[in-house]
Design an enzyme around this catalytic site. Structure first.
Site, PDB file in Angstrom:
ATOM      1  N   SER A  20       0.688  -1.175   0.070  1.00  0.00           N
ATOM      2  CA  SER A  20      -0.225  -0.075   0.179  1.00  0.00           C
ATOM      3  C   SER A  20       0.956   1.190   0.053  1.00  0.00           C
ATOM      4  O   SER A  20       0.515   2.373  -0.603  1.00  0.00           O
ATOM      5  CB  SER A  20      -0.878   0.022   1.186  1.00  0.00           C
ATOM      6  OG  SER A  20      -0.144  -0.251   2.466  1.00  0.00           O
ATOM      7  N   GLU A  21       1.983   1.322   0.594  1.00  0.00           N
ATOM      8  CA  GLU A  21       3.115   2.334   0.690  1.00  0.00           C
ATOM      9  C   GLU A  21       4.286   1.964   0.638  1.00  0.00           C
ATOM     10  O   GLU A  21       4.684   0.767   1.596  1.00  0.00           O
ATOM     11  CB  GLU A  21       2.661   3.370   1.743  1.00  0.00           C
ATOM     12  CG  GLU A  21       1.760   4.327   1.258  1.00  0.00           C
ATOM     13  CD  GLU A  21       0.222   3.937   1.643  1.00  0.00           C
ATOM     14  OE1 GLU A  21      -0.694   4.386   1.205  1.00  0.00           O
ATOM     15  OE2 GLU A  21       0.035   3.135   2.484  1.00  0.00           O
ATOM     16  N   THR A  22       5.189   2.466   0.318  1.00  0.00           N
ATOM     17  CA  THR A  22       6.834   2.266   0.283  1.00  0.00           C
ATOM     18  C   THR A  22       7.226   3.590   0.583  1.00  0.00           C
ATOM     19  O   THR A  22       6.878   4.716  -0.142  1.00  0.00           O
ATOM     20  CB  THR A  22       7.301   1.677  -0.907  1.00  0.00           C
ATOM     21  OG1 THR A  22       6.980   0.576  -1.227  1.00  0.00           O
ATOM     22  CG2 THR A  22       8.918   1.646  -0.679  1.00  0.00           C
TER      23      THR A  22
END
Length: 264
Positions: free
Chosen positions: A46-48
């Site tokens: 979903s996020e890096t």
């Protein structure tokens, strides 16, 4: 060829394979926005998050990318970054680290018992959604509220939150980013879920920024300034919230599950 170390950290949990996984890159050299976006797309989390040292001790730059775009604020990837910085020696036990971000300066106090993030409170405004006025996918809407690029829908109870089956096409068509659903909890003060198809995240396991808005929403409704929160996704995650004027302290734990290298 560039070789970039990367870790995957599960945030808002102390148990591997629960909470919300984030990729974390502690950068020894700068990357372009395009390179960061390519890494985030490859990781498909979903996020890096990408952390880079600044000239001032204890200060860092922090950027967050979904698989499709850079975003303004991400709680779980900030928690994951701080945790991995502590484990990697970029900060020390008990220190507070400061991040310069698209949402201004954020701080996180790092201890082995947990991490406490100091985030902005996100204002919410009671309103009626132009399309979902009385029910949301078969669940009665108690109240609805707007926040920047998102909507909050309060449902009747925790069971309704857990059982709601979203139509991501309709959410995408009737929101700029996504929907937060919430209710009073049975074992926690509040429960929630977040659907963000327009930012490349159909359902986020645990969402820090959403709780910056949920703290405002539930504070207006109940007057409480402290909340124990649970995000009722399949993976699940726990957060402790504390309101201080226009800020929210969000406390949680994290666990490291994977390390590797990205080759550019």
């Amino acid at each position: 060829m560039l070789t970039i170390p990367i870790a995957v950290v599960d945030a808002f949990t102390s148990v591997p394979f629960s909470g919300n996984p984030a990729g974390v890159c502690l950068l020894e050299q700068s990357l372009t926005k395009e390179q960061m976006q390519s890494i985030a797309m490859e990781m498909n989390l979903s996020e890096t998050a990408f952390v880079e040292r600044s000239d001032e001790p204890g200060n860092f730059s922090l950027r967050w990318f979904t698989p499709t775009l850079e975003i303004d604020l991400c709680g779980h990837a900030t928690l994951a970054s701080s945790f991995w910085m502590l484990k990697s020696g970029w900060t020390r036990e008990g220190e507070t680290v400061y991040f310069q971000t698209r949402s201004g300066k954020l701080s996180v106090k790092c201890t082995s018992e947990g991490l406490t993030m100091d985030f902005p409170l996100i204002p919410t405004y009671l309103d009626t959604h132009p399309f979902f006025k009385e029910d949301l996918f078969g669940k009665k809407i108690v109240k609805a509220a707007q926040l920047r690029r998102n909507w909050i829908f309060e449902l009747e109870n925790e069971k309704a939150v857990r059982e709601l089956i979203p139509d991501f096409g309709l959410i995408s068509a009737h929101s700029e980013e996504g929907f937060i659903i919430t209710a009073q909890g049975e074992k926690h003060d509040i429960v929630s879920r977040f659907f963000g198809p327009n930012v490349g995240v159909p359902e986020d396991p645990v969402t820090g920024f959403a709780h910056c808005a949920l703290m405002d929403y539930w504070n207006q409704k109940t007057g409480k300034t402290q909340l124990n929160a649970f995000q009722a996704s399949k993976r699940g995650g726990e957060l402790t919230l504390e309101k201080h004027d226009d800020r929210v302290l969000i406390q949680g734990q994290a666990v490291h599950v994977l390390t590797g290298f990205i080759h550019l």
